[in-house]
Design a protein around this motif. Sequence first.
Motif, mmCIF file in Angstrom:
data_model
loop_
_atom_site.group_PDB
_atom_site.id
_atom_site.type_symbol
_atom_site.label_atom_id
_atom_site.label_comp_id
_atom_site.label_asym_id
_atom_site.label_seq_id
_atom_site.Cartn_x
_atom_site.Cartn_y
_atom_site.Cartn_z
ATOM 1 N N PRO A 11 0.808 -1.243 0.000
ATOM 2 C CA PRO A 11 0.000 0.000 0.000
ATOM 3 C C PRO A 11 0.835 1.285 0.000
ATOM 4 O O PRO A 11 0.305 2.371 -0.261
ATOM 5 N N ILE A 12 2.150 1.162 0.286
ATOM 6 C CA ILE A 12 2.978 2.371 0.334
ATOM 7 C C ILE A 12 3.276 2.913 -1.052
ATOM 8 O O ILE A 12 3.573 4.107 -1.218
ATOM 9 N N TRP A 13 3.177 2.089 -2.101
ATOM 10 C CA TRP A 13 3.590 2.523 -3.434
ATOM 11 C C TRP A 13 2.745 3.664 -3.996
ATOM 12 O O TRP A 13 3.292 4.593 -4.597
ATOM 13 N N PRO A 14 1.412 3.663 -3.836
ATOM 14 C CA PRO A 14 0.654 4.852 -4.281
ATOM 15 C C PRO A 14 1.064 6.128 -3.552
ATOM 16 O O PRO A 14 1.088 7.213 -4.147
ATOM 17 N N LEU A 119 -5.692 9.792 3.305
ATOM 18 C CA LEU A 119 -6.642 8.708 3.031
ATOM 19 C C LEU A 119 -5.929 7.463 2.515
ATOM 20 O O LEU A 119 -6.299 6.335 2.858
ATOM 21 N N MET A 120 -4.896 7.670 1.681
ATOM 22 C CA MET A 120 -4.106 6.525 1.225
ATOM 23 C C MET A 120 -3.370 5.886 2.399
ATOM 24 O O MET A 120 -3.216 4.666 2.470
ATOM 25 N N GLY A 121 -2.887 6.725 3.329
ATOM 26 C CA GLY A 121 -2.265 6.184 4.535
ATOM 27 C C GLY A 121 -3.255 5.414 5.381
ATOM 28 O O GLY A 121 -2.923 4.356 5.937
ATOM 29 N N VAL A 127 -5.357 -2.113 5.664
ATOM 30 C CA VAL A 127 -4.743 -3.340 5.142
ATOM 31 C C VAL A 127 -3.922 -4.016 6.230
ATOM 32 O O VAL A 127 -3.975 -5.248 6.416
ATOM 33 N N GLY A 128 -3.153 -3.210 6.979
ATOM 34 C CA GLY A 128 -2.367 -3.764 8.074
ATOM 35 C C GLY A 128 -3.242 -4.381 9.154
ATOM 36 O O GLY A 128 -2.927 -5.457 9.691
ATOM 37 N N VAL A 154 2.807 -2.451 8.580
ATOM 38 C CA VAL A 154 2.050 -1.921 7.442
ATOM 39 C C VAL A 154 1.117 -0.806 7.902
ATOM 40 O O VAL A 154 1.034 0.263 7.285
ATOM 41 N N ALA A 155 0.410 -1.056 9.001
ATOM 42 C CA ALA A 155 -0.547 -0.065 9.507
ATOM 43 C C ALA A 155 0.141 1.236 9.902
ATOM 44 O O ALA A 155 -0.293 2.328 9.518
ATOM 45 N N LEU A 156 1.236 1.137 10.658
ATOM 46 C CA LEU A 156 1.882 2.331 11.183
ATOM 47 C C LEU A 156 2.659 3.097 10.111
ATOM 48 O O LEU A 156 2.570 4.324 10.016
#
Length: 204
Positions: A11-14, A119-121, A127-128, A154-156
């Motif tokens: 999810p970090i790529w966007p 919002l992406m974060g 997801v995390g 992933v969450a943090l």
Amino acid sequence: MFALIQAAGWPIWPIILASVVAAGIIGERLWTLRLGVVTPRDLLPEVVHEYRKSGVSEDMLTRLQNHSPLGQIFAAGLRNDKSTREIMKESIEEAGRSVAHDLERYLTTLGTIASLSPLMGLFGTLVGMIEIFGANTSSTGSGNPAQLAHGISVALYNAAFGILVAIPSMIFYRHFRAKVDALVVEMELQALKLVEIIHGERRD
């Protein structure tokens, strides 16, 4: 750095893509919206001097058109220097709207990135959390520590990166909006001076 990206998961790529786009826009606007480039201080005296010396020529209009945003506005007004004051002002206002639109280029994209990055974060955080719950509901009845740790990271990380991108994007978005407004006002004032000088209502 790569270890952080790996820990944050896909999810970090966007968010990274948004940060690259934001950095590109910020750099381009910092270069483009320089005061000396948009509204050169010595342009009005030079235009008035050349106008009084040799009048309006096609070469003069072409040079102004390619000189700067302020030059584009002056060129629009000088094309109608033989018309009434009102017509000259109307032509300047039309050119001014076009120039203002160009000065605001990419700012909507930068503002969108500033709004969407958190919002992406948050999406990465969800997801995390899903991975954490998946680790706690395994068939053996005991959570997988590695999967649990990965879900937490992933969450943090995604929440942190999303906010990290949003803050400078919003700061520069607000800064550029204010700067464009100030530049537009300055160009309007200088164009008004040109109109008044040409029509003999003001001394330079």
